[in-house]
Design a protein around this motif. Sequence first.
Motif, PDB file in Angstrom:
ATOM      1  N   VAL A 394      28.644 -17.136 -14.868  1.00 56.36           N
ATOM      2  CA  VAL A 394      29.214 -15.819 -15.143  1.00 56.36           C
ATOM      3  C   VAL A 394      28.789 -14.830 -14.060  1.00 56.36           C
ATOM      4  CG1 VAL A 394      29.229 -13.860 -16.741  1.00 56.36           C
ATOM      5  CG2 VAL A 394      29.306 -16.199 -17.638  1.00 56.36           C
ATOM      6  N   LEU A 395      27.561 -15.012 -13.585  1.00 60.58           N
ATOM      7  CA  LEU A 395      27.065 -14.128 -12.522  1.00 60.58           C
ATOM      8  C   LEU A 395      27.496 -14.609 -11.137  1.00 60.58           C
ATOM      9  CD1 LEU A 395      23.427 -13.439 -13.773  1.00 60.58           C
ATOM     10  CD2 LEU A 395      25.467 -12.052 -14.107  1.00 60.58           C
ATOM     11  N   GLY A 396      28.239 -15.690 -11.099  1.00 59.96           N
ATOM     12  CA  GLY A 396      28.764 -16.164  -9.823  1.00 59.96           C
ATOM     13  C   GLY A 396      27.901 -17.193  -9.123  1.00 59.96           C
ATOM     14  N   PHE A 397      26.882 -17.664  -9.808  1.00 62.26           N
ATOM     15  CA  PHE A 397      26.056 -18.704  -9.197  1.00 62.26           C
ATOM     16  C   PHE A 397      26.675 -20.083  -9.438  1.00 62.26           C
ATOM     17  CE2 PHE A 397      22.908 -15.325  -9.896  1.00 62.26           C
ATOM     18  CZ  PHE A 397      22.363 -15.245  -8.623  1.00 62.26           C
ATOM     19  N   PHE A 398      26.116 -21.040  -8.757  1.00 65.92           N
ATOM     20  CA  PHE A 398      26.443 -22.455  -8.961  1.00 65.92           C
ATOM     21  C   PHE A 398      27.901 -22.783  -8.652  1.00 65.92           C
ATOM     22  CE2 PHE A 398      23.426 -21.488 -12.691  1.00 65.92           C
ATOM     23  CZ  PHE A 398      22.347 -21.418 -11.838  1.00 65.92           C
TER      24      PHE A 398
END
Length: 462
Positions: A394-398
């Motif tokens: 959701v935070l744009g990681f991975f």
Amino acid sequence: MKINNTMSGKKEEFIPIVPGKIKMYVCGPTVYNYFHIGNARPFLFFDVVRHYFQYLGYQVTYVQNITDIEDKIIAQSIREEIPFQAVSEKYINAYYEDLAKLGIAQADIQPKATSVVPQMVTLIEKLIQNGHAYEMNGDVYFSVESFPGYGKLSGKKIDEQRAGSRVEENKEKKHPGDFTLWKKSKPGEPVWQSPWGEGRPGWHTECVVLSRENLGDTFDIHGGGIDLVFPHHENEIAQAESLNGKPLANYWMHNGFLNIEGEKMSKSENNFFTAREVLEEYSAEAIRFFFLSKHYRSPIDFNRAILEESDRAVKNFYNTFRDINFENFKTESLTTGEELTWAEAEFREAMDDDFNTAKALALLFELNKKAHSNELSFDQKKASTLLLYKLGSVLGFFQDMNAFDTKPIDSDLDAFVQAQIQIRNKAKAEKDWATADQIRKNLIEKGIELMDTKEGTEWKQK
RNA sequence: GGCGACAUCGCCAAGUGGUAAGGCAAGGGUCUGCAAAAUCCUCAUCCCCGGUUCAAAUCCGGGUGUCGCCUCCA
């Protein structure tokens, strides 16, 4: 959901105009150069805002303009001796490239200023008819005194400013604070036709036209850097509300500035870095972590030490994915069970509080700890890992699970290293530690690090 | 001159009335031939001075310091 609204200076409960839908507009790049790491902050942050709303189930329409006609672009075209369109085209492409490298999704609609010049002319004509603007020798100005609400966003009063102290006095203007809507062209500059002769539109008008055309008279969120509050956003409000009296946007969000080593980034200090320069040294995830580890409204200081710290922090997540062999169950559906619902609830609580990403990251680390704990069962760790992946995403990681992977790219190099590993393993089997360590040492000098694991020896290139 | 923000462990940073999240670094233990990774443990009373309160990092007043906007700027 609470959002700090610059208009009121307070956190307000967020209520969308249409339930379940969000319309947001964020000021985009002026394409006269590669964008710098400071520009990246709003791009990245508002992308997270968009993704968080989508996670909450909203249907988001995200508009971001591209300013492709502006003084600096013209200056650049003269410098490079190419048409201004060539300048803007070059840097628009670069913009998209750099966004992609940063893992930032493009806005849903990304219109260029040059695509709406006739509409801008029409808007300016209306403002003249309404008595909010006036023409002087081919230039058109907005009269700030004609709009009583002028200054309500920034809290500035037009008569208390140091009129003309830092700006060159322009005798044409009725009031020193009046801003340009239409600029008469000088010889050699690109021109558009208008009732006031050949010229080009001012910057403040394009965002009004582009936002209203794509999102309607009033939309939910207008975002940008804090420096845009005055005069840019103030000027947008003045134009839009002078047309119909309706608010342009219900919530105004502004991100804080990025400093370099405590100093303001500026060309004169020669201390600014383009995003692509930074990306050559640090991973997109490290940059993302760096930005999200501090609240978006606070100023943030950029330096090497912090980026390296961020890089190490993010590696923890990837070590977890690696150690638990996440690839094997990545696609399994998440059944958190009761014991993890608190984590997601706290994550949402943090994000619902004006996008407290720093606090949200702390939750990620708690999940990371559980995902790696020796005191939990595999199923418990698996559930934590899946939730970590979900919320981190959701935070744009991975976005790129290979970002920290050890997989070799160069097959020749891999063959070479594998051969070295063979020799070393033989030495190890014979307890010839001197030879084994020498091989490790030699490889490290080549930037290659060996790691002995239960599955055998792996290597990675630094 | 006007407007505004901020000051929390070595570093980054959350926390807006109830007794200091998290990350990095550091130290110690376990594991490992070594190394890496992992794991367990340790590590702050919140710039200063007053005030309000049973209770303040959190509210008020006064200092000190840092920064931003008022000009194109994310």
